[in-house]
Design a protein around this motif. Structure first.
Motif, PDB file in Angstrom:
ATOM      1  N   TYR A  65      44.415  40.734  39.957  1.00 47.19           N
ATOM      2  CA  TYR A  65      44.067  39.677  39.014  1.00 47.19           C
ATOM      3  C   TYR A  65      45.304  39.188  38.264  1.00 47.19           C
ATOM      4  O   TYR A  65      46.308  39.886  38.161  1.00 47.19           O
ATOM      5  CB  TYR A  65      43.010  40.162  38.016  1.00 47.19           C
ATOM      6  CG  TYR A  65      43.505  41.230  37.072  1.00 47.19           C
ATOM      7  CD1 TYR A  65      44.005  40.881  35.814  1.00 47.19           C
ATOM      8  CD2 TYR A  65      43.488  42.572  37.420  1.00 47.19           C
ATOM      9  CE1 TYR A  65      44.473  41.857  34.947  1.00 47.19           C
ATOM     10  CE2 TYR A  65      43.956  43.539  36.557  1.00 47.19           C
ATOM     11  CZ  TYR A  65      44.447  43.184  35.322  1.00 47.19           C
ATOM     12  OH  TYR A  65      44.917  44.145  34.467  1.00 47.19           O
TER      13      TYR A  65
ATOM     14  N   ASP B 147      40.196  37.138  32.429  1.00 51.67           N
ATOM     15  CA  ASP B 147      38.948  36.552  32.922  1.00 51.67           C
ATOM     16  C   ASP B 147      38.746  36.873  34.407  1.00 51.67           C
ATOM     17  O   ASP B 147      37.640  37.203  34.835  1.00 51.67           O
ATOM     18  CB  ASP B 147      38.932  35.034  32.707  1.00 51.67           C
ATOM     19  CG  ASP B 147      38.761  34.653  31.240  1.00 51.67           C
ATOM     20  OD1 ASP B 147      38.307  35.493  30.450  1.00 51.67           O
ATOM     21  OD2 ASP B 147      39.097  33.503  30.899  1.00 51.67           O
ATOM     22  N   GLU B 148      39.826  36.780  35.197  1.00 56.99           N
ATOM     23  CA  GLU B 148      39.733  37.134  36.613  1.00 56.99           C
ATOM     24  C   GLU B 148      39.364  38.605  36.770  1.00 56.99           C
ATOM     25  O   GLU B 148      38.550  38.955  37.622  1.00 56.99           O
ATOM     26  CB  GLU B 148      41.059  36.861  37.333  1.00 56.99           C
ATOM     27  CG  GLU B 148      41.374  35.408  37.530  1.00 56.99           C
ATOM     28  CD  GLU B 148      42.730  35.185  38.191  1.00 56.99           C
ATOM     29  OE1 GLU B 148      43.376  36.164  38.634  1.00 56.99           O
ATOM     30  OE2 GLU B 148      43.145  34.022  38.266  1.00 56.99           O
TER      31      GLU B 148
END
Length: 125
Positions: free
Chosen positions: A76, A80-81
């Motif tokens: 990531y 958020d990812e």
């Protein structure tokens, strides 16, 4: 101290140095490597995968190569990812192919492979 201040003692564990990382990681469903600097060779990644658990890692340095077969599911760039990837894994454990990761690590980064690569570099091949 910070864990106590944030009232996270029931979900965060801080432990002393670990003598058997495979047994240690085997206690968990997954791990997160939130690197803030470039990773050269992520021993923590290798130990977690060897224990059979996925490890979500920030895209820094060698991480993508170590997690290559499952890179899109474990690496990531933003928090958020990370949240999306962890949520997918929690809902469906088969989202990450651990045997594929283990084979990649063992076949690509074994001690014998590393020695052979170093030998080739030193011999100018």
């Amino acid at each position: 101290e910070r864990v106590g201040e944030l009232d996270l003692g029931d979900v965060v564990a801080i432990s002393p140095p670990i003598k058997d990382p495979i047994s240690f990681f085997s206690q968990f469903s997954f791990a997160i490597l939130p690197s803030i600097v470039e990773e050269t060779f992520g021993r923590t990644l290798v130990e977690a995968i060897s224990a059979g658990i996925p490890i979500f890692a920030r895209d820094m340095g060698m991480v993508s190569q170590l997690l290559f077969p499952e890179r899109d599911k474990l690496v990531y760039k933003t928090e958020d990812e990370l949240a999306v990837l962890v949520a997918k894994y929690v809902k469906e454990k088969s989202f990450v192919n651990i045997p594929s990761l283990q084979n990649h690590i063992w076949e690509t980064f074994s001690t014998d492979k590393q020695i052979e690569r170093i030998r080739m570099v030193l011999m100018g091949h």
